[in-house]
Scaffold this active site. Structure first.
Site, mmCIF file in Angstrom:
data_model
loop_
_atom_site.group_PDB
_atom_site.id
_atom_site.type_symbol
_atom_site.label_atom_id
_atom_site.label_comp_id
_atom_site.label_asym_id
_atom_site.label_seq_id
_atom_site.Cartn_x
_atom_site.Cartn_y
_atom_site.Cartn_z
ATOM 1 N N GLU A 89 0.754 -1.249 0.350
ATOM 2 C CA GLU A 89 0.307 -0.112 -0.303
ATOM 3 C C GLU A 89 0.712 1.310 0.334
ATOM 4 O OE1 GLU A 89 -2.907 -3.380 0.800
ATOM 5 O OE2 GLU A 89 -0.692 -3.307 1.570
ATOM 6 N N HIS A 158 -10.090 -5.904 10.212
ATOM 7 C CA HIS A 158 -10.686 -5.056 9.290
ATOM 8 C C HIS A 158 -11.975 -4.193 9.397
ATOM 9 C CE1 HIS A 158 -8.543 -8.467 8.288
ATOM 10 N NE2 HIS A 158 -7.891 -8.184 7.509
#
Length: 360
Positions: A89, A158
């Protein structure tokens, strides 16, 4: 021969009935579109309009996106404009930010904003601060987008809402859309914007269909960043929310209406800039305020909403202290029953509303 004439007559009647139903039935005139397709449509239209727009992220190309939001775009625009990246990322967010500084208009997709924690330095320090630090000489027209907040059964790492995190940072614009029209109009606006935009979608809403107006189906449809929408009018109470919490408020408002309480529901749409004027106008009418969000309570969006109202002239219109409804102040549990307990439910909004209005 007579039977053939009868069949022809029936066919003519059916055609007339069909034409009449198309011209008079509202249900036929409306168009339903999923949030996923609205986002896909927005990117497709902007890529077609401006060759500087490109998409990069994990599995966005050949796999059509982890949530199929970028479905079909790689086949249409090819490898140069829809780019699969390695699982890094910070790396691909940095590449996208540099491309924006060089004059392109990247859409950087994170598989979830929880993973964007790896890239938060690029989002804030590289993208968010550059325009200011360059004395206005370097624009960074980039969109960071992907699912945000609690999903279902994916536990603590998450299921976090980053709305308050990014809304805290000057230099970024932060959008948290609710339905399909929000997603299409605001994503198109974000892609055209000269500044970095954090676009927080909701995974649980991707497959939900919402009505799209004729205007929203147009390629010219743009919604202004920083403008909230009154989703439901009311006179007794103001409910303020963003993303999936808007749905929570609308469901609660329906239940409250059965008890004679008319709640006004405000869909913030944008977290930075925050449309304080729309909230203030509503509170001046209803004299009661509840903010609802699925994120944590400390330093949240609700805290900001309440603070701005308390610090303004609108404070004097409140008949009772404003209330925040938030997620529980814990990392998201994995167990289904505990997950439900950690998130606000319709009954929580209904009970808080009745308590605020002092009704049973």
């Amino acid at each position: 021969m007579a039977s053939i004439k009868s069949l022809n007559l029936l066919g003519s009647i059916n055609k007339v009935i069909t034409r009449r139903s198309f011209s008079t039935t509202n249900a036929v005139a409306t168009k339903q579109m999923t949030v996923r397709d609205a986002l896909n449509s927005a990117m497709d239209e902007e890529m077609e309009r401006d060759e500087r727009v490109f998409i990069l992220g994990e599995e966005v190309a050949q796999y059509d996106g982890a949530y199929k939001v970028t479905r079909g775009l790689w086949k249409k625009y090819g490898d140069r404009r829809v780019i699969d990246t390695p699982i890094t990322e910070m790396g691909f967010a940095g590449i996208a930010t540099g491309a924006a500084m060089a004059g392109l208009r990247p859409i950087c997709e994170f598989m979830t904003f929880n993973f964007a924690m790896q890239a938060i330095d690029q989002i804030i320090n590289s993208a968010g601060k550059t325009f200011y630090m360059s004395a206005g000489r370097v624009n960074v027209p980039i969109v960071f987008r992907g699912p945000n907040g609690a999903a279902a059964g994916v536990a603590a790492q998450h299921s976090q809402c980053y709305g308050a995190w990014y809304a805290h940072c000057p230099g970024l614009k932060v959008i948290s859309p609710y339905n399909s029209e929000d997603c299409k109009g605001l994503l198109k606006a974000a892609i055209r914007d000269p500044d970095p935009v954090v676009f927080l979608e909701n995974e649980l809403l991707y497959g939900v269909q919402y009505t799209m107006s004729d205007e929203a189906l147009s390629k010219d449809f743009i919604l202004p960043i920083g403008k909230a929408k009154v989703e439901r009018s009311g006179k007794h109470l103001t409910l303020v929310a963003h993303s999936k919490a808007v749905e929570l408020c609308l469901d609660a408002a329906k239940e409250l209406a059965g008890k004679g309480i008319e709640a006004e529901v405000i869909n913030l749409r944008s977290l930075r800039p925050l449309d304080t004027d729309t909230i203030a106008k509503s509170v001046s009418k209803t004299n009661h305020l509840i903010s609802v969000e699925l994120g944590w309570p400390s330093c949240g969006i609700g805290a900001e909403v309440l603070a701005r109202i308390m610090e303004s002239e609108t404070f004097f219109h409140l008949d009772q202290p404003a209330i925040r409804i938030t997620g529980a102040d814990v990392p998201m549990p994995y167990a289904k029953t505990l997950e439900a307990a950690a998130l606000p439910q319709v009954k929580d909004v209904v009970e808080a509303s009745k308590k605020l209005l002092k009704v049973k």
